[in-house]
Design an enzyme around this catalytic site. Structure first.
Site, PDB file in Angstrom:
ATOM      1  N   ASP A 166      26.004 -33.332  18.568  1.00  0.00           N
ATOM      2  CA  ASP A 166      27.158 -33.976  17.941  1.00  0.00           C
ATOM      3  C   ASP A 166      27.874 -33.062  16.962  1.00  0.00           C
ATOM      4  O   ASP A 166      27.358 -32.008  16.585  1.00  0.00           O
ATOM      5  CB  ASP A 166      26.724 -35.276  17.232  1.00  0.00           C
ATOM      6  CG  ASP A 166      25.389 -35.128  16.500  1.00  0.00           C
ATOM      7  OD1 ASP A 166      25.016 -33.992  16.169  1.00  0.00           O
ATOM      8  OD2 ASP A 166      24.730 -36.153  16.264  1.00  0.00           O
ATOM      9  N   ASN A 191      18.684 -46.019  10.743  1.00  0.00           N
ATOM     10  CA  ASN A 191      19.046 -47.226  11.498  1.00  0.00           C
ATOM     11  C   ASN A 191      18.696 -47.096  12.985  1.00  0.00           C
ATOM     12  O   ASN A 191      19.157 -47.884  13.804  1.00  0.00           O
ATOM     13  CB  ASN A 191      20.538 -47.535  11.325  1.00  0.00           C
ATOM     14  CG  ASN A 191      21.419 -46.392  11.835  1.00  0.00           C
ATOM     15  OD1 ASN A 191      20.917 -45.425  12.404  1.00  0.00           O
ATOM     16  ND2 ASN A 191      22.720 -46.512  11.647  1.00  0.00           N
ATOM     17  N   HIS A 232      19.491 -44.548  14.972  1.00  0.00           N
ATOM     18  CA  HIS A 232      20.440 -43.802  15.829  1.00  0.00           C
ATOM     19  C   HIS A 232      19.812 -42.520  16.379  1.00  0.00           C
ATOM     20  O   HIS A 232      18.910 -41.942  15.775  1.00  0.00           O
ATOM     21  CB  HIS A 232      21.770 -43.535  15.125  1.00  0.00           C
ATOM     22  CG  HIS A 232      21.763 -42.507  14.029  1.00  0.00           C
ATOM     23  ND1 HIS A 232      22.557 -42.591  12.918  1.00  0.00           N
ATOM     24  CD2 HIS A 232      21.066 -41.354  13.869  1.00  0.00           C
ATOM     25  CE1 HIS A 232      22.361 -41.547  12.140  1.00  0.00           C
ATOM     26  NE2 HIS A 232      21.450 -40.782  12.695  1.00  0.00           N
ATOM     27  N   GLU A 269      25.230 -44.994  17.141  1.00  0.00           N
ATOM     28  CA  GLU A 269      24.858 -45.986  16.127  1.00  0.00           C
ATOM     29  C   GLU A 269      24.445 -47.294  16.813  1.00  0.00           C
ATOM     30  O   GLU A 269      24.708 -47.476  18.018  1.00  0.00           O
ATOM     31  CB  GLU A 269      26.063 -46.225  15.204  1.00  0.00           C
ATOM     32  CG  GLU A 269      26.550 -44.981  14.458  1.00  0.00           C
ATOM     33  CD  GLU A 269      25.633 -44.528  13.324  1.00  0.00           C
ATOM     34  OE1 GLU A 269      24.427 -44.853  13.332  1.00  0.00           O
ATOM     35  OE2 GLU A 269      26.124 -43.829  12.419  1.00  0.00           O
TER      36      GLU A 269
HETATM   37  C1  F6R Z   1      21.995 -34.786  14.136  1.00  0.00           C
HETATM   38  C2  F6R Z   1      21.690 -36.054  14.757  1.00  0.00           C
HETATM   39  C3  F6R Z   1      21.145 -37.207  13.989  1.00  0.00           C
HETATM   40  C4  F6R Z   1      19.926 -36.859  13.147  1.00  0.00           C
HETATM   41  C5  F6R Z   1      19.462 -38.068  12.354  1.00  0.00           C
HETATM   42  C6  F6R Z   1      18.288 -37.759  11.461  1.00  0.00           C
HETATM   43  O1  F6R Z   1      22.495 -33.858  15.093  1.00  0.00           O
HETATM   44  O2  F6R Z   1      21.914 -36.136  15.905  1.00  0.00           O
HETATM   45  O3  F6R Z   1      20.814 -38.232  14.894  1.00  0.00           O
HETATM   46  O4  F6R Z   1      18.905 -36.408  13.981  1.00  0.00           O
HETATM   47  O5  F6R Z   1      20.511 -38.564  11.570  1.00  0.00           O
HETATM   48  O6  F6R Z   1      18.699 -36.872  10.462  1.00  0.00           O
HETATM   49  P1  F6R Z   1      17.647 -36.246   9.441  1.00  0.00           P
HETATM   50  O7  F6R Z   1      16.783 -35.332  10.228  1.00  0.00           O
HETATM   51  O8  F6R Z   1      18.511 -35.515   8.446  1.00  0.00           O
HETATM   52  O9  F6R Z   1      16.911 -37.377   8.846  1.00  0.00           O
END
Ligand code: F6R
EC number: 3.5.99.6
Length: 266
Positions: A67, A139, A141, A146
């Site tokens: 992303d 959450n 994701h 989301e």
């Molecule tokens: C980032 C992504 C997100 C993260 C998620 C967890 O490229 O795709 O889904 O993997 O938000 O983020 P952290 O590791 O910072 O808790």
């Protein structure tokens, strides 16, 4: 799902690094799917170390990130392109043009839709993703899919949830523009990967991890879609695994799997 529970976040990073290196060793032109966020930083550090000690080369590897924020330049301090260059790409021998992060700087919907379609086509042209690395949001994701994202979704524009915006606020300076939109691979795109490896560490992730592994298959927990994947490995530290009802069972399965690997079926 294969659920691996390890003592610490460092063990999670080492386990994931072994998986990445195994794919690179096994394929002539490996294709990795990569994630940003705090969780994979230790993995990338480990991979850089292994590259420096000549245990692995990324010369023939192609990568696709999950992303990118919409509306900020690639060169922006908080862009995921900058993150990947800093934590991995600039420190290894991957060919820069073989690294892909969704192009999302434009604010024009038509341009972004085309960029999303082109991203899907590039993944296809590369032969699909061999191993997709994932983190999980508070959450549930994955990527920026989301809650309520379709399990069939492809790369597209996605509005970030309030919880995600709040969680990522720490990276932006006071008063600085913080994107609320992202271009993200869809859940369908992620499920097409030949294997997925989701890393989760820390107590804050325990609820989301439980919903992903033991909850119902539900768009309210996008990561639960991984229950549909034939080759999904979830690697957790003790804290992230702390709310799992069947924790002992997963550990027992892992023991048995290792015995089977050694040819022992007792
Ligand atoms: C980032 C992504 C997100 C993260 C998620 C967890 O490229 O795709 O889904 O993997 O938000 O983020 P952290 O590791 O910072 O808790």
């Amino acid at each position: 799902m294969q659920v691996i529970i390890l003592p610490s976040a460092r063990d999670v990073a080492l386990y994931a690094a072994d998986c990445v290196v195994d794919v690179i060793d096994a394929r002539t032109n490996p294709v990795l799917g990569l994630a940003t966020g705090s969780t994979p930083i230790a993995l990338y550090k480990e991979l850089v170390g292994r590259y420096q000690s000549k245990q692995v080369s990324f010369r023939h590897t192609t990568s696709f990130n999950l992303d990118e924020y919409i509306g900020i330049a690639d060169s922006h301090e908080q862009s995921y392109r900058t993150f990947m260059n800093r934590h991995l790409f600039d420190a290894i021998d991957i060919i820069a043009t073989n690294t892909h992060v969704p192009l999302a700087e434009s604010q024009d919907a038509g341009t972004l839709k085309k960029s999303a379609q082109d991203y899907e086509a590039s993944i296809q042209q590369a032969g699909g993703i061999d191993l997709q690395i994932l983190g999980i949001g508070l959450n549930g994701h994955i990527g920026f899919n989301e809650p309520t994202s379709s399990f069939a979704s492809r790369t597209r524009i996605k509005t970030l949830s309030e919880s995600t915006v709040v969680a990522n606020k720490r990276f932006f300076k006071d008063g600085e523009f913080q994107p609320h939109l992202a271009l993200t691979m869809g859940i369908g795109t992620i499920l097409d990967s030949r294997a997925v490896l989701l890393m989760a560490t820390g107590k804050a992730k325990a609820e989301a991890v439980k919903a992903m592994i033991e909850g119902p298959l539900s768009a309210m927990c996008p990561a639960s879609a991984l229950q549909l994947h034939e080759t999904a490995t979830i690697v957790l530290d003790e804290e992230a695994a702390s709310l799992l009802a069947l924790k002992e069972y997963y550990q027992w399965c892992e023991q048995k799997r290792q015995q089977l690997h050694e040819g022992n079926v007792s």
